[in-house]
Design a protein around this motif. Structure first.
Motif, PDB file in Angstrom:
ATOM      1  N   PHE A 411      37.388 -18.562  17.155  1.00 35.21           N
ATOM      2  CA  PHE A 411      35.837 -18.393  17.747  1.00 35.21           C
ATOM      3  C   PHE A 411      34.696 -19.038  16.722  1.00 35.21           C
ATOM      4  CE2 PHE A 411      31.929 -16.285  18.682  1.00 35.21           C
ATOM      5  CZ  PHE A 411      31.934 -16.099  19.914  1.00 35.21           C
ATOM      6  N   GLY A 412      34.879 -18.876  15.636  1.00 39.73           N
ATOM      7  CA  GLY A 412      33.990 -19.500  14.582  1.00 39.73           C
ATOM      8  C   GLY A 412      34.093 -21.011  14.430  1.00 39.73           C
ATOM      9  N   GLU A 413      34.864 -21.727  15.210  1.00 43.68           N
ATOM     10  CA  GLU A 413      34.903 -23.267  15.020  1.00 43.68           C
ATOM     11  C   GLU A 413      33.760 -23.667  15.541  1.00 43.68           C
ATOM     12  OE1 GLU A 413      38.779 -24.357  16.365  1.00 43.68           O
ATOM     13  OE2 GLU A 413      39.715 -23.193  14.650  1.00 43.68           O
ATOM     14  N   ASP A 414      33.085 -23.171  16.607  1.00 41.28           N
ATOM     15  CA  ASP A 414      31.935 -23.772  17.254  1.00 41.28           C
ATOM     16  C   ASP A 414      30.769 -23.090  16.983  1.00 41.28           C
ATOM     17  OD1 ASP A 414      30.121 -24.609  19.230  1.00 41.28           O
ATOM     18  OD2 ASP A 414      31.459 -24.294  21.004  1.00 41.28           O
ATOM     19  N   PRO A 415      29.634 -23.710  16.488  1.00 38.31           N
ATOM     20  CA  PRO A 415      28.536 -23.023  15.919  1.00 38.31           C
ATOM     21  C   PRO A 415      27.584 -22.539  17.179  1.00 38.31           C
ATOM     22  CG  PRO A 415      28.626 -25.268  15.211  1.00 38.31           C
ATOM     23  CD  PRO A 415      29.714 -24.973  15.950  1.00 38.31           C
ATOM     24  N   ALA A 416      27.882 -23.002  18.315  1.00 36.97           N
ATOM     25  CA  ALA A 416      27.300 -22.240  19.382  1.00 36.97           C
ATOM     26  C   ALA A 416      27.652 -21.047  19.729  1.00 36.97           C
ATOM     27  CB  ALA A 416      27.569 -23.326  20.766  1.00 36.97           C
ATOM     28  N   ARG A 417      29.097 -20.795  19.567  1.00 38.98           N
ATOM     29  CA  ARG A 417      29.713 -19.257  19.712  1.00 38.98           C
ATOM     30  C   ARG A 417      29.328 -18.513  18.781  1.00 38.98           C
ATOM     31  NH1 ARG A 417      34.565 -22.400  21.404  1.00 38.98           N
ATOM     32  NH2 ARG A 417      35.583 -22.082  19.079  1.00 38.98           N
ATOM     33  N   ILE A 418      29.056 -19.034  17.368  1.00 34.99           N
ATOM     34  CA  ILE A 418      28.714 -18.279  16.381  1.00 34.99           C
ATOM     35  C   ILE A 418      27.225 -17.758  16.686  1.00 34.99           C
ATOM     36  CG2 ILE A 418      27.973 -17.953  13.838  1.00 34.99           C
ATOM     37  CD1 ILE A 418      30.177 -20.305  13.452  1.00 34.99           C
ATOM     38  N   ALA A 419      26.512 -18.531  17.175  1.00 36.41           N
ATOM     39  CA  ALA A 419      25.069 -18.285  17.491  1.00 36.41           C
ATOM     40  C   ALA A 419      24.673 -16.894  18.658  1.00 36.41           C
ATOM     41  CB  ALA A 419      24.270 -19.286  18.143  1.00 36.41           C
ATOM     42  N   LYS A 420      25.978 -16.833  19.477  1.00 33.91           N
ATOM     43  CA  LYS A 420      25.943 -15.710  20.397  1.00 33.91           C
ATOM     44  C   LYS A 420      26.174 -14.334  19.742  1.00 33.91           C
ATOM     45  CE  LYS A 420      27.547 -18.678  23.984  1.00 33.91           C
ATOM     46  NZ  LYS A 420      26.137 -18.429  24.731  1.00 33.91           N
ATOM     47  N   LEU A 421      26.558 -14.131  18.413  1.00 34.32           N
ATOM     48  CA  LEU A 421      26.660 -12.964  17.747  1.00 34.32           C
ATOM     49  C   LEU A 421      25.521 -12.311  17.607  1.00 34.32           C
ATOM     50  CD1 LEU A 421      29.402 -14.065  14.649  1.00 34.32           C
ATOM     51  CD2 LEU A 421      29.742 -12.567  16.622  1.00 34.32           C
ATOM     52  N   GLN A 422      25.388 -11.117  17.899  1.00 30.98           N
ATOM     53  CA  GLN A 422      24.293 -10.254  17.650  1.00 30.98           C
ATOM     54  C   GLN A 422      23.895 -10.250  16.085  1.00 30.98           C
ATOM     55  OE1 GLN A 422      24.305  -6.570  19.577  1.00 30.98           O
ATOM     56  NE2 GLN A 422      24.692  -7.476  21.671  1.00 30.98           N
ATOM     57  N   PRO A 423      22.494  -9.860  16.261  1.00 24.19           N
ATOM     58  CA  PRO A 423      22.125  -9.787  14.577  1.00 24.19           C
ATOM     59  C   PRO A 423      22.763  -8.658  13.538  1.00 24.19           C
ATOM     60  CG  PRO A 423      20.293  -9.814  16.133  1.00 24.19           C
ATOM     61  CD  PRO A 423      21.528  -9.458  16.989  1.00 24.19           C
ATOM     62  N   THR A 424      23.590  -7.796  14.405  1.00 25.38           N
ATOM     63  CA  THR A 424      23.961  -6.765  13.435  1.00 25.38           C
ATOM     64  C   THR A 424      25.352  -7.348  12.757  1.00 25.38           C
ATOM     65  OG1 THR A 424      23.454  -5.009  14.966  1.00 25.38           O
ATOM     66  CG2 THR A 424      24.975  -4.369  13.386  1.00 25.38           C
ATOM     67  N   GLN A 425      25.952  -8.237  13.453  1.00 24.44           N
ATOM     68  CA  GLN A 425      27.305  -8.835  13.153  1.00 24.44           C
ATOM     69  C   GLN A 425      26.875  -9.795  11.986  1.00 24.44           C
ATOM     70  OE1 GLN A 425      26.923  -7.947  16.454  1.00 24.44           O
ATOM     71  NE2 GLN A 425      28.246  -6.182  15.889  1.00 24.44           N
ATOM     72  N   ARG A 426      25.783 -10.660  12.386  1.00 23.30           N
ATOM     73  CA  ARG A 426      25.316 -11.593  11.311  1.00 23.30           C
ATOM     74  C   ARG A 426      24.967 -10.982  10.000  1.00 23.30           C
ATOM     75  NH1 ARG A 426      22.890 -14.059  15.918  1.00 23.30           N
ATOM     76  NH2 ARG A 426      20.864 -13.432  15.573  1.00 23.30           N
ATOM     77  N   THR A 427      24.241  -9.780  10.090  1.00 23.72           N
ATOM     78  CA  THR A 427      23.893  -9.332   8.934  1.00 23.72           C
ATOM     79  C   THR A 427      25.266  -8.901   7.806  1.00 23.72           C
ATOM     80  OG1 THR A 427      22.479  -7.612   7.724  1.00 23.72           O
ATOM     81  CG2 THR A 427      23.839  -6.649   9.513  1.00 23.72           C
TER      82      THR A 427
END
Length: 496
Positions: A411-427
């Motif tokens: 899933f994390g191989e595509d930056p566009a997919r990473i951008a779909k993660l919600q802020p809580t996961q990004r934190t």
């Protein structure tokens, strides 16, 4: 990108104790399960099958003309239901002969348990999220042959990617978790991380340390928060395991790592070799919680709080941190005030700023089991639906709509997919860039189903709030629970 992939690689562990919110809903099927048409092939004069390709789907060989209705039990946790509605919509558009009868509720266990006890296979769900009241229920169902093996899915291609097998996009730990009952009873579609969550803006305003690197820094933070008039840490006493499973039970691994015996400790833990609850590391973790309780670091009336009430205490700035999972952002989005941004921290157990900090991680709430005693065609379609959940469209919805980590390693191989993660996961990912983080679960190599294990779990569950309010020394109860666990381990250990 390396950190992102590490998080996604490591997401699946055991489990756990999640809770959610939402209204009970029932979706009636769009069509009936009737019209059982004859889908056999017709032999042409030259001996070939003239209609077999037209009568079946090319990707799975299942009949196009035979209508099937799948009864689903869906646990509507804090991740919500929007992603599942998308998955069902996509599936039925691709396979219009399949309909779904979905029972969606945050208290699925209250429906599942009576259905299982009734023993009516026709009334039972075809597939459901295994959410139970009784500890060890999943293992008991597996051992009694009531769950359909899903091992064949590992060698199937993921949707739309010929040659890329499901096994190749699932982490080793997730795979081993799936086999913990002796066969693949479910495959992990998503995952979560858990720990302490807080309002970053409030921490900035108060000058509080958002990322303590040592145990002394962490305890100094709690003292500062208490001095400023807030509850340092809250948790749902109604579901008290949120405090132990997501924070304090993790400390035993931190301490074992710091003591230089992590590999042996983890091996013994996974295999139930030696003490489970009365190791020095585990007793130390419980004693630290006890000391926090005596210092008043937890709410006085915590026993009456449920998960949303404890999370509201942080949103309302009555408490600084809440022990919960990364689904909290999605679960509380309708109550979150403007300007509030969730932050995350785990607990550094020792005073080495370069220590490994372990973070609880586990299988999420999107892993389905299939009831064994169902018609073969229904079970085959249930497997097709489970496989369809690995389509990137569904995996992206898990990230953007459910607020959880998708199960696919790639899933994390595509930056566009990473951008779909919600802020809580990004934190959580941001925290991982600042510390030496290792994700871990409470997975064991076999399950405990004997009554003594359930009795031990009951003792531990009742102990948590008593310890967190400083009223009860944990060690005598840990010793009593250990004796019960060892009886269960001896009974339930697989015979060689």
């Amino acid at each position: 990108m390396k950190t992102v992939n590490l998080v996604l690689l490591s997401f699946v562990m055991v489990a756990v104790l999640l809770a959610g919110c939402g209204d009970n809903k029932k979706n009636e099927p769009a069509g009936s399960a009737g019209n059982k048409n004859n889908t056999g092939s017709t032999a042409a004069p030259d001996g070939t099958n003239s209609s077999s390709e037209a009568d079946v789907y090319a990707d799975n060989g299942l009949p196009k003309n035979e209508k099937v209705t799948l009864k689903m039990g869906f646990w509507e946790s804090g991740s919500g239901r929007a992603w599942m509605d998308l998955a069902v919509k996509n599936f039925t558009e691709k396979y219009p002969n399949v309909n779904f009868d979905i029972t969606s509720t945050p208290t699925l266990e209250t429906i599942l348990e009576p259905k299982i006890a009734a023993g009516n296979d026709e009334d039972m769900f075809d597939l459901f999220i295994p959410r139970f009241l009784a500890p060890g229920q999943l293992d008991r169902l597996a051992q009694s042959g009531q769950l359909e093996p899903q091992d064949d899915l590992w060698d199937r291609d993921v949707p739309g990617e010929t040659g890329k097998k499901l096994r190749s996009v699932i982490s080793d730990d997730a795979y081993e978790t799936s086999l913990s009952v002796g066969f693949t009873a479910r495959v992990p579609v998503n995952g979560y991380t858990a720990g302490l969550f807080f309002d970053q803006k409030l921490f900035d305003e108060k000058g509080w340390n958002k990322s303590p690197a040592t145990w002394d820094e962490f305890t100094a933070l709690l003292d500062q928060i208490k001095a400023d008039g807030l509850i340092p840490i809250t948790f749902p006493g109604v579901y008290a395991g949120y405090l132990t499973d997501y924070v304090f039970n993790i400390l035993q691994f931190d301490l074992a790592k710091a003591n230089g015996k992590f590999d042996e400790y983890l091996k013994n833990f996974r295999n139930y070799d030696g003490p489970l609850l009365t190791t020095e590391e585990n007793k130390e973790a419980w004693n630290r919680m006890y000391e926090f309780g005596k210092k008043g670091y937890f709410p006085a009336g915590v026993a009456a709080l449920n998960h949303t009430q404890s999370q509201m205490q942080v949103l309302q700035h009555k408490a600084a941190m809440v022990s919960t999972g990364d689904w909290v952002g999605n679960e509380m989005k309708d109550s979150t005030p403007e300007g509030f941004t969730w932050g995350f921290m785990a607990v550094p157990a020792v005073n080495d700023p370069n220590q490994t900090v372990f973070v609880n991680s586990g299988v999420g709430d999107a892993s389905f089991v299939i009831w064994k005693n169902k018609p073969e065609l229904q079970k085959k379609w249930a497997k097709e639906f489970i496989l369809s959940l690995y389509d990137f469209k569904v995996q992206e919805a898990l990230a953007s709509e459910a607020g959880t980590y998708p199960g696919r390693l790639d899933f994390g191989e595509d930056p566009a997919r990473i951008a779909k993660l919600q802020p809580t996961q990004r934190t959580v990912m941001e925290y991982a860039t600042k510390h030496s983080v290792e994700y871990i679960s409470y997975r064991h190599t076999f399950g405990l189903t004997s009554p003594q294990s359930g009795q031990a779990e009951k003792l531990l569950s009742e102990l948590i709030t008593a310890v967190a309010t400083g009223k009860k020394d944990p060690v005598p109860v840990l010793e009593k629970a250990e004796a019960l666990k060892q009886v269960a381990i001896e009974k339930d250990r697989p015979k060689q």
